[in-house]
Design a protein around this motif. Structure first.
Motif, PDB file in Angstrom:
ATOM      1  N   GLY A 199      -5.811 -37.875 -48.574  1.00  0.00           N
ATOM      2  CA  GLY A 199      -5.022 -36.820 -49.198  1.00  0.00           C
ATOM      3  C   GLY A 199      -3.541 -37.119 -49.316  1.00  0.00           C
ATOM      4  O   GLY A 199      -2.791 -36.340 -49.901  1.00  0.00           O
ATOM      5  N   VAL A 200      -3.108 -38.263 -48.761  1.00  0.00           N
ATOM      6  CA  VAL A 200      -1.693 -38.634 -48.835  1.00  0.00           C
ATOM      7  C   VAL A 200      -1.440 -39.421 -50.119  1.00  0.00           C
ATOM      8  O   VAL A 200      -2.273 -40.232 -50.539  1.00  0.00           O
ATOM      9  CB  VAL A 200      -1.294 -39.468 -47.596  1.00  0.00           C
ATOM     10  N   ASN A 201      -0.309 -39.181 -50.750  1.00  0.00           N
ATOM     11  CA  ASN A 201       0.049 -39.894 -51.981  1.00  0.00           C
ATOM     12  C   ASN A 201       0.266 -41.374 -51.681  1.00  0.00           C
ATOM     13  O   ASN A 201       1.191 -41.731 -50.944  1.00  0.00           O
ATOM     14  CB  ASN A 201       1.317 -39.290 -52.574  1.00  0.00           C
ATOM     15  N   PRO A 202      -0.552 -42.273 -52.231  1.00  0.00           N
ATOM     16  CA  PRO A 202      -0.417 -43.696 -51.917  1.00  0.00           C
ATOM     17  C   PRO A 202       0.915 -44.290 -52.352  1.00  0.00           C
ATOM     18  O   PRO A 202       1.315 -45.344 -51.847  1.00  0.00           O
ATOM     19  CB  PRO A 202      -1.592 -44.338 -52.662  1.00  0.00           C
ATOM     20  N   ALA A 203       1.611 -43.617 -53.275  1.00  0.00           N
ATOM     21  CA  ALA A 203       2.903 -44.134 -53.723  1.00  0.00           C
ATOM     22  C   ALA A 203       3.933 -44.122 -52.599  1.00  0.00           C
ATOM     23  O   ALA A 203       4.932 -44.851 -52.664  1.00  0.00           O
ATOM     24  CB  ALA A 203       3.412 -43.311 -54.910  1.00  0.00           C
ATOM     25  N   GLY A 204       3.694 -43.308 -51.594  1.00  0.00           N
ATOM     26  CA  GLY A 204       4.648 -43.205 -50.494  1.00  0.00           C
ATOM     27  C   GLY A 204       4.170 -43.844 -49.210  1.00  0.00           C
ATOM     28  O   GLY A 204       4.686 -43.557 -48.138  1.00  0.00           O
ATOM     29  N   VAL A 205       3.180 -44.740 -49.323  1.00  0.00           N
ATOM     30  CA  VAL A 205       2.588 -45.370 -48.145  1.00  0.00           C
ATOM     31  C   VAL A 205       2.581 -46.885 -48.284  1.00  0.00           C
ATOM     32  O   VAL A 205       2.319 -47.421 -49.357  1.00  0.00           O
ATOM     33  CB  VAL A 205       1.137 -44.870 -47.917  1.00  0.00           C
ATOM     34  N   GLN A 206       2.878 -47.578 -47.200  1.00  0.00           N
ATOM     35  CA  GLN A 206       2.779 -49.034 -47.141  1.00  0.00           C
ATOM     36  C   GLN A 206       1.874 -49.400 -45.964  1.00  0.00           C
ATOM     37  O   GLN A 206       2.134 -48.988 -44.840  1.00  0.00           O
ATOM     38  CB  GLN A 206       4.156 -49.676 -46.911  1.00  0.00           C
ATOM     39  N   VAL A 207       0.814 -50.151 -46.227  1.00  0.00           N
ATOM     40  CA  VAL A 207      -0.096 -50.600 -45.167  1.00  0.00           C
ATOM     41  C   VAL A 207      -0.032 -52.117 -45.095  1.00  0.00           C
ATOM     42  O   VAL A 207      -0.186 -52.802 -46.110  1.00  0.00           O
ATOM     43  CB  VAL A 207      -1.542 -50.135 -45.417  1.00  0.00           C
ATOM     44  N   ALA A 208       0.210 -52.627 -43.908  1.00  0.00           N
ATOM     45  CA  ALA A 208       0.281 -54.079 -43.713  1.00  0.00           C
ATOM     46  C   ALA A 208      -0.709 -54.498 -42.630  1.00  0.00           C
ATOM     47  O   ALA A 208      -0.843 -53.827 -41.610  1.00  0.00           O
ATOM     48  CB  ALA A 208       1.689 -54.507 -43.323  1.00  0.00           C
ATOM     49  N   THR A 209      -1.410 -55.598 -42.886  1.00  0.00           N
ATOM     50  CA  THR A 209      -2.337 -56.163 -41.920  1.00  0.00           C
ATOM     51  C   THR A 209      -1.860 -57.555 -41.541  1.00  0.00           C
ATOM     52  O   THR A 209      -1.539 -58.371 -42.414  1.00  0.00           O
ATOM     53  CB  THR A 209      -3.758 -56.252 -42.512  1.00  0.00           C
ATOM     54  N   PHE A 210      -1.802 -57.820 -40.253  1.00  0.00           N
ATOM     55  CA  PHE A 210      -1.278 -59.099 -39.783  1.00  0.00           C
ATOM     56  C   PHE A 210      -2.395 -59.950 -39.198  1.00  0.00           C
ATOM     57  O   PHE A 210      -2.954 -59.629 -38.150  1.00  0.00           O
ATOM     58  CB  PHE A 210      -0.162 -58.877 -38.763  1.00  0.00           C
ATOM     59  N   LYS A 211      -2.714 -61.028 -39.909  1.00  0.00           N
ATOM     60  CA  LYS A 211      -3.707 -61.992 -39.456  1.00  0.00           C
ATOM     61  C   LYS A 211      -2.976 -63.126 -38.731  1.00  0.00           C
ATOM     62  O   LYS A 211      -1.794 -63.015 -38.407  1.00  0.00           O
ATOM     63  CB  LYS A 211      -4.491 -62.528 -40.653  1.00  0.00           C
ATOM     64  N   ALA A 212      -3.676 -64.221 -38.501  1.00  0.00           N
ATOM     65  CA  ALA A 212      -3.026 -65.388 -37.915  1.00  0.00           C
ATOM     66  C   ALA A 212      -1.873 -65.824 -38.815  1.00  0.00           C
ATOM     67  O   ALA A 212      -2.007 -65.826 -40.043  1.00  0.00           O
ATOM     68  CB  ALA A 212      -4.030 -66.526 -37.765  1.00  0.00           C
ATOM     69  N   PRO A 213      -0.716 -66.160 -38.253  1.00  0.00           N
ATOM     70  CA  PRO A 213       0.446 -66.528 -39.079  1.00  0.00           C
ATOM     71  C   PRO A 213       0.198 -67.772 -39.915  1.00  0.00           C
ATOM     72  O   PRO A 213      -0.510 -68.694 -39.507  1.00  0.00           O
ATOM     73  CB  PRO A 213       1.552 -66.765 -38.035  1.00  0.00           C
ATOM     74  N   THR A 214       0.778 -67.765 -41.110  1.00  0.00           N
ATOM     75  CA  THR A 214       0.672 -68.912 -42.010  1.00  0.00           C
ATOM     76  C   THR A 214       1.622 -70.015 -41.546  1.00  0.00           C
ATOM     77  O   THR A 214       2.467 -69.818 -40.660  1.00  0.00           O
ATOM     78  CB  THR A 214       1.044 -68.499 -43.434  1.00  0.00           C
ATOM     79  N   SER A 215       1.495 -71.177 -42.162  1.00  0.00           N
ATOM     80  CA  SER A 215       2.378 -72.289 -41.806  1.00  0.00           C
ATOM     81  C   SER A 215       3.838 -71.946 -42.085  1.00  0.00           C
ATOM     82  O   SER A 215       4.734 -72.336 -41.335  1.00  0.00           O
ATOM     83  CB  SER A 215       1.976 -73.553 -42.576  1.00  0.00           C
ATOM     84  N   GLU A 216       4.069 -71.191 -43.164  1.00  0.00           N
ATOM     85  CA  GLU A 216       5.443 -70.773 -43.483  1.00  0.00           C
ATOM     86  C   GLU A 216       5.967 -69.802 -42.440  1.00  0.00           C
ATOM     87  O   GLU A 216       7.121 -69.900 -41.997  1.00  0.00           O
ATOM     88  CB  GLU A 216       5.487 -70.137 -44.870  1.00  0.00           C
ATOM     89  N   GLU A 217       5.134 -68.862 -42.034  1.00  0.00           N
ATOM     90  CA  GLU A 217       5.549 -67.869 -41.040  1.00  0.00           C
ATOM     91  C   GLU A 217       5.828 -68.518 -39.685  1.00  0.00           C
ATOM     92  O   GLU A 217       6.716 -68.085 -38.947  1.00  0.00           O
ATOM     93  CB  GLU A 217       4.485 -66.788 -40.912  1.00  0.00           C
ATOM     94  N   LEU A 218       5.097 -69.564 -39.370  1.00  0.00           N
ATOM     95  CA  LEU A 218       5.299 -70.256 -38.091  1.00  0.00           C
ATOM     96  C   LEU A 218       6.624 -71.021 -38.043  1.00  0.00           C
ATOM     97  O   LEU A 218       7.061 -71.431 -36.966  1.00  0.00           O
ATOM     98  CB  LEU A 218       4.138 -71.220 -37.836  1.00  0.00           C
ATOM     99  N   LYS A 219       7.258 -71.187 -39.196  1.00  0.00           N
ATOM    100  CA  LYS A 219       8.560 -71.852 -39.233  1.00  0.00           C
ATOM    101  C   LYS A 219       9.691 -70.918 -38.816  1.00  0.00           C
ATOM    102  O   LYS A 219      10.843 -71.349 -38.707  1.00  0.00           O
ATOM    103  CB  LYS A 219       8.830 -72.386 -40.643  1.00  0.00           C
TER     104      LYS A 219
END
Length: 276
Positions: A89-109
């Motif tokens: 029932g919440v307006n998706p335009a006002g929501v941000q959902v983030a899922t964090f998996k194993a870090p990528t090679s770039e993120e590990l830098k």
């Protein structure tokens, strides 16, 4: 954080002596006396969803502050289901959902919070982290990827990071969905027994299950070190999904009520506007 919290089975972590073993994953009080005694749940959830929708619209219109909801749990703990219920029932335009998996090679830098900060909610938005920066003091600790000194340093970094967010207008709520080891076994088996749910089963979950006690200790230490007045941890008894959903909804709505978002004042007189 609003001191007048609604009555739920949730446990607000306030003490360094907190013990996860003291929280019963089956607890449903004060909602009901038995798991099947939930006649008032549907009407109350509907009421909370309506209010959450209203408050989200005001938060979006105000465009000055944001809300970040952090979810952590053991495998099969119910994060996806909890998010689905909360955001119904919440307006998706006002929501941000983030899922964090194993870090990528770039993120590990970069430092471990680099990828996290980029996903924090914009002003006027509700952000949800499905797993989060806490993975870097949980799985990394359990599997010996960091030592005790690094883990303690990361607790400090997390506390400073969350303090930075709150000082800049982001209210932070953190939920650990607490299930029992027996409940996890039943949920894993259910995924194997139902062909329509086979896709949810990951054989790696069985490997991680072998570290159950280590994860419980890692969670307990993280909750102790990283729960504060402005960025509290709530342990949600989550063996019963309906009680989990109701408890989370009560706390999130109470937090938004305490924020009391207001729409901006317009720079014109509505009474002088003529629509022809």
């Amino acid at each position: 954080m609003n001191s007048k919290l609604p009555k739920t089975p949730a446990v607000y972590v306030k003490s360094k002596s907190f013990r996860l073993a003291d929280v019963d994953p089956d607890d449903i009080t004060p909602f009901a006396n038995r798991p099947d005694d939930k006649s008032d749940v549907a009407p109350r959830l509907l009421e909370l969803r309506r209010r959450l929708s209203e408050l989200q619209e005001l938060l979006y219109a105000e465009h000055r502050r944001s809300l970040l909801i952090v979810l952590q749990a053991m495998d099969t703990g119910g994060k996806d289901g909890a998010i689905e219920n909360l955001l119904t029932g919440v307006n998706p335009a006002g929501v941000q959902v983030a899922t964090f998996k194993a870090p990528t090679s770039e993120e590990l830098k970069h430092d471990f919070l680099w990828r996290i900060h980029a996903q924090t909610p914009k002003r006027g938005h509700i952000g949800v982290f499905n797993r989060s920066h806490y993975e870097d003091v949980l799985i990394t600790r359990v599997h010996g990827l960091i030592d005790a000194k690094t883990c303690q340093e990361r607790y400090d970094d997390i506390n400073h990071f969350e303090q930075l967010l709150t000082r800049n207008g982001t209210v932070v709520l953190k939920f650990f969905l607490h299930i029992s080891k027996d409940e996890q076994a039943q949920r894993l088996q259910a995924r194997l027994d139902d062909p329509a749910k086979n896709w949810k089963f990951d054989p790696n979950d069985l490997k991680e299950r072998a570290y159950w006690d280590d994860y419980q200790q890692a969670y307990e230490d993280a909750l102790r070190h990283c729960s504060s007045k402005d960025a509290p941890w709530f342990v949600i008894p989550a063996n019963h999904k309906w009680a989990r959903d109701l408890a989370m909804s009560e706390i999130v709505v109470a937090a938004l009520e305490a924020m009391n978002p207001q729409p901006p004042k317009v720079d014109f007189d509505p009474k002088q506007q003529v629509i022809v």
